[in-house]
Design an enzyme around this catalytic site. Structure first.
Site, PDB file in Angstrom:
ATOM      1  CG  HIS A 113       1.133  -5.888  -0.711  1.00 14.02           C
ATOM      2  ND1 HIS A 113       1.559  -5.826  -2.018  1.00 14.02           N
ATOM      3  CD2 HIS A 113       1.990  -6.724  -0.079  1.00 14.02           C
ATOM      4  CE1 HIS A 113       2.612  -6.611  -2.165  1.00 14.02           C
ATOM      5  NE2 HIS A 113       2.897  -7.155  -1.004  1.00 14.02           N
ATOM      6  CB  CYS A 114      -2.748  -2.560   2.974  1.00 19.02           C
ATOM      7  SG  CYS A 114      -3.923  -1.647   3.958  1.00 19.02           S
ATOM      8  N   PRO A 115      -0.842   0.412   3.326  1.00 17.34           N
ATOM      9  CG  PRO A 115      -0.076   2.560   3.879  1.00 17.34           C
ATOM     10  CD  PRO A 115       0.057   1.124   4.278  1.00 17.34           C
TER      11      PRO A 115
END
Lengths: 79, 377
Positions: free
Chosen positions: A16-18
């Site tokens: 989800h992040c990055p």
């Protein structure tokens, strides 16, 4: 699909992040021209942002495939 | 007695050593941390240093020795080779150290020189550079400030967007916000990787009159004309450029042939083990995992690895795995922040900017030195 030779696989499922697009950009920057990259994503946003970025950056989206529980994007680095 | 060798004394390395030292006696294990410096630096302090906050020295750096459990041996030396086949790590001055368990927590390094024209840019990815940026901001009289990203991956993905919001706060307090144009060069079509979070950040940027440019991955800079170019074919003229420098894995990782691409080590995303070497774990920025390079990821990974090694030494079979958890506070200025908590299975929800999360961020800065590094939480 079986005819396409994939040089690199980016398994960004659960990222989800990055996020899958950042993983793709990272990989494309390190790849050689002509290399084919497969990106696995479970992020619904990838369906719009990966094709948009690939087009803007001037690479080639070879295909988008729905797999079991994730989407596979096949991208070729062309420049 | 087993020897557990931890290479790297950053967030992940320190936590894993402390978790193990609390669980194992000196008879059961010798725990060694190798670090290239006697200092432990709290990197989230850099962004505040750049923005002129008057932080105490002890809020930025402390002696690594005082942060480690007394049962952990600290060696200050440079690791120059890691041989997983023959189970040893070569140190520059100390020589070869063999191990029963190895934890690679070597972090990342910045390589600004990989972007042509980088010399004109500033950043906040080292204490020295954050202080240099602080002086430039203090003397800035107005114009265009561009904030962009020179390479992926980089530490703390929200940091450049957070910096833009804090610049807005900084110049508002100086009563010169109307003289400054802030431009965020986003590498993505959004302001943040995840849609729900991007929505909140975009709303905040629009409210603050921060211009954002989608799909602008910095490729080069013309230092004379003061123009930054993207690999997508766009450009922007600036008066001040703040650019996150490209990152690479540690030199010892690259030179030992463990990393791929820019020196990131491929590991199992759940067990954090390196290939078929079940005694070798990799945590933090050093990995090639699709999670953010951040202290939070290193923290949760270190706790998993500590417990797995403990279980192995004491003859248990640990089923504990890393679930991809990351937590993140993002300061938007004006004493408001957002908080995100997510893992591989559960994406972040649309966050709310609140004073509570601002206090939460401040509290984490305090707890870091004791409860977080100590492995208690």
């Amino acid at each position: 699909m079986s005819e396409i030779k994939v040089d690199r696989v980016v398994d960004a499922r659960g990222s989800h992040c990055p996020g899958p697009l950042m993983e793709l950009i990272k990989t494309i920057r390190n790849a050689k021209i002509g290399e084919v990259i497969a990106v696995y994503s479970t992020d619904s946003g990838s369906k719009t942002d990966i094709p948009r970025w690939v087009e803007k950056a001037g690479h080639q989206l070879i295909g988008v495939y729905e797999r079991e529980g994730y989407t596979e994007f096949i991208v070729k680095k062309v420049k | 007695m087993k020897r557990i060798l931890v290479v790297g004394g950053g967030t992940g390395g320190t936590i894993v050593a402390n978790v193990l030292a609390r669980k194992l006696s000196r008879k059961e294990a010798e725990i060694i941390v190798v670090n290239d410096s006697s200092k432990h630096i709290y990197q989230p302090a850099f962004i505040y240093t750049a923005l002129g906050y008057n932080l105490k020295e002890r809020d930025i750096a402390r002696e690594e020795k005082e942060l480690l459990n007394k049962n952990v041996k600290l060696i200050i030396d440079n690791a120059v080779g890691i041989d997983v086949e023959n189970r040893y790590v070569a140190l520059e001055r100390t020589g070869k150290l063999d191990y029963d368990y190895l934890v690679i927590a070597t972090g990342s390094r910045i390589v600004p020189e990989e972007v042509p024209g980088y010399q004109i840019a500033y950043h906040f990815y080292s204490l020295e550079e954050a202080r240099r940026l602080s002086k430039v901001l203090e003397e800035f009289t107005g114009g265009v400030i561009a904030v962009g990203i020179g390479g992926i991956p980089y530490k703390c993905p929200p940091a450049p967007a957070e910096f833009c919001c804090l610049l807005d706060y900084y110049f508002t307090r100086k009563k010169m916000r109307d003289k400054v144009e802030i431009h965020y060069l986003s590498p993505l079509p959004r302001t943040f990787p995840h849609e729900a979070v991007a929505e909140a950040i975009t709303e905040m940027m629009e409210k603050k009159n921060i211009y954002w440019h989608p799909m602008f991955n910095i490729e080069s800079v013309d230092p004379e004309k003061k123009i930054v170019y993207s690999l997508e074919g766009e450009s922007l003229k600036f008066d001040l450029l703040v650019m996150v420098p490209p990152h690479r894995g540690a030199k010892v990782v690259e030179e030992s042939g463990l990393g791929v691409d820019s020196g990131w080590i491929p590991v199992d995303k759940h067990t954090l083990q390196y290939k078929e070497y079940s005694e070798v774990y990799v945590i933090g920025d050093a990995t090639n995992l699709p999670v953010s390079k951040s202290g939070a990821a290193a923290h949760f990974e270190a706790k998993v690895v500590g417990k797995r090694i403990y279980a192995d030494i004491t003859g248990q079979k640990s089923k504990l795995v890393y679930d991809g958890r990351v937590v993140c506070f993002c300061d938007a200025g004006f004493r408001k922040a957002i908080y995100m908590d997510f893992n591989y299975e559960n994406p972040p929800k649309k966050p709310r900017f609140s004073y509570l999360w601002y206090l939460g961020k401040k509290m984490v800065n305090k707890l870091y030195w004791s409860l977080i590094l100590g492995g208690t939480i």
